[in-house]
Design a protein around this motif. Structure first.
Motif, mmCIF file in Angstrom:
data_model
loop_
_atom_site.group_PDB
_atom_site.id
_atom_site.type_symbol
_atom_site.label_atom_id
_atom_site.label_comp_id
_atom_site.label_asym_id
_atom_site.label_seq_id
_atom_site.Cartn_x
_atom_site.Cartn_y
_atom_site.Cartn_z
ATOM 1 N N ASP A 159 1.778 -5.783 -5.799
ATOM 2 C CA ASP A 159 3.077 -5.637 -5.149
ATOM 3 C C ASP A 159 2.929 -4.760 -3.906
ATOM 4 O O ASP A 159 2.399 -3.653 -3.983
ATOM 5 N N VAL A 160 3.398 -5.257 -2.766
ATOM 6 C CA VAL A 160 3.250 -4.528 -1.505
ATOM 7 C C VAL A 160 4.002 -3.199 -1.538
ATOM 8 O O VAL A 160 3.543 -2.204 -0.954
ATOM 9 N N ASN A 161 5.130 -3.160 -2.212
ATOM 10 C CA ASN A 161 5.956 -1.944 -2.215
ATOM 11 C C ASN A 161 5.495 -0.908 -3.239
ATOM 12 O O ASN A 161 5.403 0.271 -2.934
ATOM 13 N N THR A 162 5.189 -1.352 -4.454
ATOM 14 C CA THR A 162 4.816 -0.397 -5.515
ATOM 15 C C THR A 162 3.307 -0.231 -5.646
ATOM 16 O O THR A 162 2.846 0.715 -6.277
ATOM 17 N N LEU A 163 2.537 -1.191 -5.100
ATOM 18 C CA LEU A 163 1.068 -1.243 -5.211
ATOM 19 C C LEU A 163 0.606 -1.551 -6.635
ATOM 20 O O LEU A 163 -0.577 -1.429 -6.956
ATOM 21 N N ASP A 164 1.538 -1.965 -7.519
ATOM 22 C CA ASP A 164 1.178 -2.322 -8.891
ATOM 23 C C ASP A 164 0.343 -3.598 -8.919
ATOM 24 O O ASP A 164 0.620 -4.547 -8.185
ATOM 25 N N GLU A 198 -5.036 8.480 2.023
ATOM 26 C CA GLU A 198 -4.204 8.586 3.221
ATOM 27 C C GLU A 198 -4.370 7.342 4.096
ATOM 28 O O GLU A 198 -3.383 6.806 4.626
ATOM 29 N N TYR A 199 -5.617 6.877 4.217
ATOM 30 C CA TYR A 199 -5.867 5.652 4.978
ATOM 31 C C TYR A 199 -5.148 4.471 4.333
ATOM 32 O O TYR A 199 -4.539 3.642 5.019
ATOM 33 N N LEU A 200 -5.189 4.394 2.987
ATOM 34 C CA LEU A 200 -4.512 3.319 2.261
ATOM 35 C C LEU A 200 -3.011 3.353 2.520
ATOM 36 O O LEU A 200 -2.388 2.318 2.788
ATOM 37 N N ASP A 201 -2.421 4.541 2.438
ATOM 38 C CA ASP A 201 -0.972 4.673 2.660
ATOM 39 C C ASP A 201 -0.593 4.227 4.075
ATOM 40 O O ASP A 201 0.415 3.529 4.268
ATOM 41 N N SER A 206 1.777 -0.138 7.545
ATOM 42 C CA SER A 206 1.641 -1.136 8.601
ATOM 43 C C SER A 206 1.860 -2.548 8.057
ATOM 44 O O SER A 206 2.525 -3.380 8.693
ATOM 45 N N VAL A 207 1.312 -2.812 6.870
ATOM 46 C CA VAL A 207 1.467 -4.138 6.254
ATOM 47 C C VAL A 207 2.929 -4.415 5.933
ATOM 48 O O VAL A 207 3.424 -5.525 6.146
ATOM 49 N N ARG A 208 3.643 -3.421 5.431
ATOM 50 C CA ARG A 208 5.058 -3.619 5.097
ATOM 51 C C ARG A 208 5.892 -3.928 6.335
ATOM 52 O O ARG A 208 6.845 -4.709 6.279
ATOM 53 N N HIS A 234 -10.375 -9.512 1.639
ATOM 54 C CA HIS A 234 -9.629 -10.571 2.321
ATOM 55 C C HIS A 234 -8.242 -10.614 1.681
ATOM 56 O O HIS A 234 -8.119 -10.851 0.478
ATOM 57 N N SER A 235 -7.206 -10.375 2.471
ATOM 58 C CA SER A 235 -5.850 -10.214 1.955
ATOM 59 C C SER A 235 -4.908 -11.230 2.589
ATOM 60 O O SER A 235 -4.873 -11.390 3.806
ATOM 61 N N ASN A 236 -4.146 -11.938 1.732
ATOM 62 C CA ASN A 236 -3.157 -12.906 2.197
ATOM 63 C C ASN A 236 -1.772 -12.562 1.663
ATOM 64 O O ASN A 236 -1.641 -12.147 0.497
ATOM 65 N N ALA A 237 -0.760 -12.740 2.489
ATOM 66 C CA ALA A 237 0.626 -12.483 2.075
ATOM 67 C C ALA A 237 1.126 -13.638 1.213
ATOM 68 O O ALA A 237 0.996 -14.801 1.587
#
Length: 342
Positions: A159-164, A198-201, A206-208, A234-237
């Motif tokens: 999940d993009v918002n919760t990272l779950d 911090e880099y992940l956050d 940016s992704v959101r 490799h990340s796809n929406a």
């Protein structure tokens, strides 16, 4: 009026002959060549559906048959009809029953008193087409599941918002060491080193905002046993379970990078050897060639000959040491060459 020229295969489960004739007339008025097969009870309908000799486009079902009726009939017909749409034809206007039937999987619910050729035809065509789209969607989802689960590389959805973590494949479970249940109680933050959070956050902010369809990054991940690995992501929406998510394919490039480092170390040693050949080796070799040339050209006495031979021997020993050093370095390169990416 132009009739539908498709030969629709229709199963009509109806014990009342008068209602059967009426429905048949309605269908023939709208469809050029309807193929109508009538069954008078549930047992007959079950027999023809389970034999699977005839592929039906739609089932028209009366709710009061001699051997079954009501919700029990609805439930059992749905179980044997598989993906064939079922349209209920009934003389009873019970809204609660209609809602319950639709929630169970009935495609449409029509009252016989309100029935007309147009209403019946529209319901049949609409539900046939809707069912085709539904089947295509199911097939598409199954292909996704197969590609996801059978992938030899780790994959997951988060999940993009919760990272779950919302889904992980078997390759991810094996490679990272967490069970599926453990993954389902974790977030993406749990597999990242603390110094990179911090880099992940910042990346996820940016992704959101931008929601890129595709993204490729190289990051560090932690396995369950604490092993640090370098991973090409490799990340796809995608939308998954109604949530805004990213589908991840993770390629562990740790061994590949170690191999490249080994190659670079080999190249460094080769550069050292090349420098030796062009500089260090030339010095004693040039002296030896000069001494030999003097011995050949000059008429030397015994003392001078011994002196020059001494210089020649010393240069030869120096050259021997250098050659041994070159051989040793070359052997080290051979050892490094055994390193291969897994």
């Amino acid at each position: 009026m132009i009739k539908d020229k498709k030969k629709h295969q229709i199963l009509l489960v109806e014990d009342n002959y008068g209602d059967f004739v009426l429905v048949e007339e309605y269908l023939e008025e709208m469809i050029a060549e309807p193929v109508i097969i009538r069954m008078e009870n549930y047992r007959e309908a079950k027999e023809i559906l389970t034999e699977k000799k005839t592929k039906f486009d739609v089932i028209l079902l009366d709710l009061t048959l001699p051997d079954k009726s009501g919700l029990q009939l609805v439930g059992e017909m749905i179980s044997i009809a598989e993906n064939t749409p079922i349209i209920v034809l009934t003389g009873y206007a019970d809204a609660n029953f209609a809602i319950k039937s639709l929630s169970m999987g009935i495609s449409d619910y029509l009252l016989k008193d309100d029935l007309s050729p147009t209403i019946l035809f529209k319901s049949i065509i609409y539900n046939i087409e809707r069912n085709k789209n539904f089947v295509r969607l199911q097939e598409s989802e199954q292909r996704y599941v197969d590609l996801f689960q059978l992938s030899p590389q780790p994959m997951w959805v988060f999940d993009v918002n919760t990272l779950d973590f919302l889904n992980v494949n078997q390759a991810a479970i094996v490679h990272y060491g967490y069970s599926e249940e453990e993954f389902m109680h974790m977030t993406v933050r749990d597999i990242r080193p603390k110094e990179e959070l911090e880099y992940l956050d910042n990346l996820m902010d940016s992704v959101r905002k931008e929601n890129p369809k595709y993204l490729r990054v190289i990051v560090n991940h932690l396995k369950k046993d604490g092993t640090l690995i370098r991973v090409e992501i490799h990340s796809n929406a995608i939308v998954f379970q109604g949530r805004r998510c990213r589908l991840i394919l993770a390629n562990d490039i740790t061994a590949k990078l170690k191999y490249l480092e080994a190659i670079e170390a080999q190249n460094e040693k080769l550069r050292d050897i090349a420098w030796m050949q062009s500089h260090i080796l030339r010095a004693p070799l040039s002296r030896m060639m000069g001494i030999i040339d003097l011995i050949q050209r000059e008429n030397l006495n015994e003392l001078e000959s011994k002196e020059f031979m001494g210089h020649l021997i010393n240069s030869a020993k120096e050259l021997d040491v250098i050659i041994k050093d070159v051989v040793e370095k070359a052997q080290q390169i051979t050892i490094q060459d055994q390193i291969r990416p897994k």
